[in-house]
Design an enzyme around this catalytic site. Structure first.
Site, PDB file in Angstrom:
ATOM      1  N   ASN A 153      -6.281   4.103  -6.565  1.00 18.41           N
ATOM      2  CA  ASN A 153      -6.618   4.765  -5.300  1.00 18.41           C
ATOM      3  C   ASN A 153      -6.676   6.272  -5.580  1.00 18.41           C
ATOM      4  O   ASN A 153      -5.643   6.903  -5.781  1.00 18.41           O
ATOM      5  CB  ASN A 153      -5.541   4.461  -4.250  1.00 18.41           C
ATOM      6  N   ASP A 213       2.734   2.796  -1.788  1.00 15.22           N
ATOM      7  CA  ASP A 213       3.112   1.506  -1.212  1.00 15.22           C
ATOM      8  C   ASP A 213       1.942   0.876  -0.449  1.00 15.22           C
ATOM      9  O   ASP A 213       1.815  -0.347  -0.399  1.00 15.22           O
ATOM     10  CB  ASP A 213       4.310   1.686  -0.278  1.00 15.22           C
TER      11      ASP A 213
HETATM   12  C1  LIG Z   1      17.829  14.495   7.697  1.00 19.32           C
HETATM   13  C2  LIG Z   1      17.165  13.825   6.583  1.00 19.32           C
HETATM   14  C3  LIG Z   1      17.064  12.368   6.808  1.00 19.32           C
HETATM   15  C4  LIG Z   1      16.275  11.672   5.772  1.00 19.32           C
HETATM   16  C5  LIG Z   1      16.248  10.219   6.041  1.00 19.32           C
HETATM   17  C6  LIG Z   1      15.378   9.573   5.088  1.00 19.32           C
HETATM   18  C7  LIG Z   1      15.365   8.103   5.208  1.00 19.32           C
HETATM   19  C8  LIG Z   1      14.226   7.627   4.377  1.00 19.32           C
HETATM   20  C9  LIG Z   1      14.142   6.148   4.286  1.00 19.32           C
HETATM   21  C10 LIG Z   1      12.791   5.878   3.735  1.00 19.32           C
HETATM   22  C11 LIG Z   1      12.483   4.451   3.653  1.00 19.32           C
HETATM   23  C12 LIG Z   1      11.093   4.332   3.111  1.00 19.32           C
HETATM   24  C13 LIG Z   1      10.593   2.963   3.172  1.00 19.32           C
HETATM   25  C14 LIG Z   1       9.213   2.928   2.622  1.00 19.32           C
HETATM   26  C15 LIG Z   1       8.170   2.898   3.336  1.00 19.32           C
HETATM   27  C16 LIG Z   1       6.802   2.913   2.716  1.00 19.32           C
HETATM   28  O1  LIG Z   1       6.394   1.595   2.524  1.00 19.32           O
HETATM   29  C17 LIG Z   1       5.863   3.644   3.642  1.00 19.32           C
HETATM   30  C18 LIG Z   1       4.488   3.771   3.016  1.00 19.32           C
HETATM   31  O2  LIG Z   1       4.554   4.481   1.814  1.00 19.32           O
HETATM   32  P1  LIG Z   1       3.252   5.165   1.152  1.00 19.32           P
HETATM   33  O3  LIG Z   1       2.869   6.317   1.975  1.00 19.32           O
HETATM   34  O4  LIG Z   1       3.666   5.534  -0.263  1.00 19.32           O
HETATM   35  O5  LIG Z   1       2.160   4.160   1.115  1.00 19.32           O
HETATM   36  N1  LIG Z   1       6.375   4.949   3.871  1.00 19.32           N
HETATM   37  C19 LIG Z   1       6.792   5.374   5.063  1.00 19.32           C
HETATM   38  O6  LIG Z   1       6.665   4.706   6.055  1.00 19.32           O
HETATM   39  C20 LIG Z   1       7.382   6.755   5.109  1.00 19.32           C
HETATM   40  C21 LIG Z   1       8.671   6.765   5.791  1.00 19.32           C
HETATM   41  C22 LIG Z   1       9.258   8.128   5.590  1.00 19.32           C
HETATM   42  C23 LIG Z   1      10.160   8.487   6.636  1.00 19.32           C
HETATM   43  C24 LIG Z   1      10.682   9.878   6.446  1.00 19.32           C
HETATM   44  C25 LIG Z   1      11.547  10.220   7.563  1.00 19.32           C
HETATM   45  C26 LIG Z   1      12.045  11.602   7.458  1.00 19.32           C
HETATM   46  C27 LIG Z   1      12.979  11.861   8.594  1.00 19.32           C
HETATM   47  C28 LIG Z   1      13.342  13.273   8.722  1.00 19.32           C
HETATM   48  C29 LIG Z   1      14.205  13.457   9.953  1.00 19.32           C
HETATM   49  C30 LIG Z   1      14.654  14.838   9.994  1.00 19.32           C
HETATM   50  C31 LIG Z   1      15.489  15.186  11.171  1.00 19.32           C
HETATM   51  C32 LIG Z   1      15.780  16.642  11.085  1.00 19.32           C
HETATM   52  C33 LIG Z   1      16.300  17.180  12.340  1.00 19.32           C
HETATM   53  C34 LIG Z   1      16.449  18.642  12.338  1.00 19.32           C
HETATM   54  N1  LIG Z   2     -10.890   4.921  -1.986  1.00 18.41           N
HETATM   55  C1  LIG Z   2     -10.146   4.946  -0.886  1.00 18.41           C
HETATM   56  N2  LIG Z   2     -10.485   5.734   0.169  1.00 18.41           N
HETATM   57  C2  LIG Z   2      -9.713   5.801   1.267  1.00 18.41           C
HETATM   58  N3  LIG Z   2      -8.569   5.097   1.432  1.00 18.41           N
HETATM   59  C3  LIG Z   2      -8.199   4.302   0.416  1.00 18.41           C
HETATM   60  C4  LIG Z   2      -8.943   4.186  -0.785  1.00 18.41           C
HETATM   61  N4  LIG Z   2      -8.309   3.316  -1.608  1.00 18.41           N
HETATM   62  C5  LIG Z   2      -7.210   2.904  -0.943  1.00 18.41           C
HETATM   63  N5  LIG Z   2      -7.122   3.477   0.259  1.00 18.41           N
HETATM   64  C6  LIG Z   2      -6.073   3.351   1.293  1.00 18.41           C
HETATM   65  O1  LIG Z   2      -5.254   4.512   1.248  1.00 18.41           O
HETATM   66  C7  LIG Z   2      -4.026   4.221   1.903  1.00 18.41           C
HETATM   67  C8  LIG Z   2      -2.883   4.963   1.294  1.00 18.41           C
HETATM   68  O2  LIG Z   2      -2.774   4.645  -0.026  1.00 18.41           O
HETATM   69  P1  LIG Z   2      -1.489   4.869  -0.922  1.00 18.41           P
HETATM   70  O3  LIG Z   2      -1.977   4.699  -2.329  1.00 18.41           O
HETATM   71  O4  LIG Z   2      -0.407   4.009  -0.485  1.00 18.41           O
HETATM   72  O5  LIG Z   2      -1.135   6.409  -0.708  1.00 18.41           O
HETATM   73  P2  LIG Z   2       0.011   7.085   0.174  1.00 18.41           P
HETATM   74  O6  LIG Z   2       1.289   6.713  -0.469  1.00 18.41           O
HETATM   75  O7  LIG Z   2      -0.271   8.542   0.054  1.00 18.41           O
HETATM   76  O8  LIG Z   2      -0.092   6.565   1.558  1.00 18.41           O
HETATM   77  C9  LIG Z   2      -3.862   2.728   1.837  1.00 18.41           C
HETATM   78  O9  LIG Z   2      -3.845   2.240   3.144  1.00 18.41           O
HETATM   79  C10 LIG Z   2      -5.094   2.232   1.109  1.00 18.41           C
HETATM   80  O10 LIG Z   2      -5.586   1.058   1.723  1.00 18.41           O
END
Ligand SMILES: CCCCCCCCCCCCC/C=C/[C@@H](O)[C@H](COP(=O)(O)O)NC(=O)CCCCCCCCCCCCCCC
Ligand SMILES: Nc1ncnc2c1ncn2[C@@H]1O[C@H](COP(=O)(O)OP(=O)(O)O)[C@@H](O)[C@H]1O
Ligand SMILES: [Ca+2]
Length: 561
Positions: A153, A213
């Site tokens: 990607n 992810d």
């Molecule tokens: C005050 C700092 C608190 C930090 C708390 C962090 C908890 C993080 C737990 C993260 C679990 C992640 C699970 C993974 C999810 C992923 O599948 C999924 C997709 O990933 P991709 O973009 O690589 O495709 N990622 C996510 O949904 C991202 C979740 C990230 C959540 C970050 C939350 C940050 C919260 C900050 C709160 C701050 C409060 C401050 C108040 C002054």
């Molecule tokens: N060539 C592309 N153009 C746009 N979106 C894409 C492409 N290839 C994959 N994606 C999508 O991009 C999204 C985010 O991808 P990912 O690799 O998980 O990056 P991030 O962690 O930044 O979210 C996914 O939902 C995926 O389906």
């Protein structure tokens, strides 16, 4: 069945070769390549010119961690120009015959590096004998992949996916003689659709995903759907056991969260991931299937989160251009809005033998809990037992107002939270940890969030409950029987619509909107009412789980002998 004791490793070859101008005793047996310096000259020490003969440190490299062996081209001075140039081994000086072994070396924080040792031989025949003997041992490692299908990607994370693959990963694959077919995706779902319908999967020993992810999620959707389709399994039927996928998947982290890579390998380092692929590691993993009534929606392997994480994701999608920082900005914004949601959760608790989310037994390489024959594992072997095992458990029902409802099929450890959302969740035990964060003050919620980043127990709050489950259902309080999507469009009755409108315009107000969204591995689900079931070990990764600290702190357990 009783385990037979392992036979001692078979000695294959042993010679005196030179390494960095020192004579070494080099040995190859069926388990290790080792070299140990042989002290030939007496050491000069003060007061006694003939000091004690000392054997310097030995080095052991397990054969299963050798990446490749090559005859080395030595640098020799060119006769006409006087400059140094590469010359083939055949024309090099007789004492310049050498071979180079590349192998895995462990560094800090679960990272692996590709290290090299060049051993010099007195003649070419001996050199070739060594190369051949090591290659023969490598050819016995049939778990290693030879041909891989790679999806990149280019827009994941900081948009470095293509560069990471070309500069850090492709050279390692080529050194390990792994051939690849590489597809740089041109649109979202390109990889999923290609895997589902077009790819000739028989040609490959595995699939590699370069991205985050979300990209991994595409790959598993393609592979799982293809496997079910080929076996005639209907994904809409939530009771039907799914057929495990035979191809392993490798993740080269190049996304924003990379928690699947981090929680299965212990780091988000592309070279480490590439080396786990090369050595042919295998880590089974649970997958949740998500249905709305009788319709299949999606699969999830990491976070399935309603409320806080759903709202963070919805907000962050509008900020994709910011890259990984979007989650922090949307996190603060969502935290300040402090919305809670009402609904009913019902779940089927897991058997006691898989432990509890608060037992502090972390899932590590070779995890005993993941190797237990669980009820769910039997289900996939024997369809008839499905109804049996499911009626045996008693469903528990919880109603309330929640800031967050999170289901984690694995720890979800990632750089933001190195121990993860549920530190004791297991990669392959057939369960998910269901975390309910009830309505509480902003201050308390902040304390809970902060504990994800330190050693304190994030479940040790009166407003947090956590359960290990095999299935669960969620119904939002304002559920329309026909379709909640219609409800979302019309926002229900006039009064609710009026208040929802106010809340949207004043997000700092702490009150209840009808619905949040589910964050499913970083994708937004179209329904709030869902049914979830964990499928034990449905997929396999090129990983081995996180190694125990002692293994990776020392370069190798034997190296200091
Ligand atoms: C005050 C700092 C608190 C930090 C708390 C962090 C908890 C993080 C737990 C993260 C679990 C992640 C699970 C993974 C999810 C992923 O599948 C999924 C997709 O990933 P991709 O973009 O690589 O495709 N990622 C996510 O949904 C991202 C979740 C990230 C959540 C970050 C939350 C940050 C919260 C900050 C709160 C701050 C409060 C401050 C108040 C002054
Ligand atoms: N060539 C592309 N153009 C746009 N979106 C894409 C492409 N290839 C994959 N994606 C999508 O991009 C999204 C985010 O991808 P990912 O690799 O998980 O990056 P991030 O962690 O930044 O979210 C996914 O939902 C995926 O389906
Ligand atoms: Ca699990």
């Amino acid at each position: 069945m009783e385990k037979q004791p392992k036979p001692p490793p078979l000695l294959l070859l042993s010679s005196q070769l030179s390494f960095q101008n020192r004579v070494c005793e080099v040995t190859l047996n069926s388990a290790f390549l080792s070299w140990k310096e042989v002290e030939t000259r007496p050491k000069r020490t003060s007061g006694n010119i003939y000091g004690p003969l000392k054997a310097a440190g030995s080095h052991y490299v397990p054969v299963c961690e050798i990446i490749s062996v090559q005859e080395t081209e030595e640098d020799c001075p060119s006769t006409d120009t006087g400059k140094w140039q590469k010359v083939p081994q055949s024309v090099a000086e007789s004492n310049q015959h050498a071979f180079t072994v590349s192998y895995v070396e462990r560094t800090q924080k679960h990272r692996w590096r590709c290290s090299e040792v060049t051993l010099h031989c007195t003649d070419r025949t001996l050199c070739l004998q060594w190369v051949q003997a090591i290659r023969e041992q490598l050819s016995l490692l049939t778990i290693r992949p030879k041909h891989l299908l790679v999806y990149i990607n280019p827009y994941g994370g900081k948009h470095h996916g293509k560069r990471i693959y070309e500069q850090k990963v492709a050279p390692i694959f080529s050194r390990a003689s792994i051939s690849t077919d590489v597809i740089v995706t041109e649109r979202a779902n390109h990889a999923r659709d290609h895997l589902k319908t077009e790819a000739d999967l028989k040609k490959y020993d595995g699939v590699v995903c370069v991205g985050g992810d979300g990209m991994f999620s595409e790959i598993i959707h393609g592979l799982i759907s293809r496997t079910q389709c080929d076996s005639g399994v209907d994904q809409d039927c939530s009771d039907e056991p799914l057929i495990p996928c035979s191809l392993r998947i490798g993740i080269i982290p190049a996304g924003s969260t990379d928690c699947i890579c981090y929680a299965t390998v212990g780091s988000n380092d592309p070279v480490t991931s590439a080396l786990h692929i090369v050595v042919g590691d295998s880590q089974p993993m649970d997958v949740c299937s998500i249905h709305h009534n009788k319709t299949f929606l999606r699969y999830s392997v990491s976070l399935l989160g309603y409320g806080f994480y759903g709202d963070v994701l919805t907000d962050s999608e509008r900020k994709r251009w910011m890259g990984p920082a979007r989650y922090d900005i949307s996190g603060v914004k969502t935290f300040l809005s402090h919305r809670y949601y009402e609904g009913t959760i019902s779940f089927l608790p897991a058997d006691e033998n898989v432990g509890t989310p608060r037992d502090k037994l972390q899932c590590r390489s070779g995890c005993d809990i993941c190797r237990l024959p669980s009820a769910d594992k039997q289900v996939s072997k024997d369809e008839e037992s499905v109804s049996d095992t499911e009626t045996k458990g008693v469903w528990k029902v919880i109603r309330g107002k929640f800031l967050a409802i999170n289901a984690a099929c694995m720890s979800c450890a990632c750089p933001r939270s190195p121990k993860g959302l549920s530190p004791s969740a297991h990669l392959a035990d057939g369960t998910a940890d269901l975390i309910l964060v009830r309505k509480c003050s902003r201050f308390d919620f902040l304390r809970h969030l902060l504990r994800h980043t330190n050693k304190d127990d994030q479940f040790d709050h009166p407003f947090v409950e956590v359960y290990r489950v095999r299935q669960f259902r969620f119904t939002p309080r304002y559920e329309d029987t026909d379709s909640e999507l219609d409800l979302r469009e019309t926002e229900g009755s006039g009064r609710k619509r009026f208040f929802s409108q106010i809340c949207r315009e004043h997000p700092a107000c702490s009150c209840s909107l009808a619905h949040s969204s589910w964050n499913c591995d970083g994708e937004i689900l179209p329904h709030a009412a869902i049914q979830v079931r964990v499928h034990c070990q449905l997929i396999k990764l090129f990983a081995r789980g996180i190694e125990e600290q002692s293994v990776f702190e020392e370069p190798y357990a034997f190296s200091a002998i």
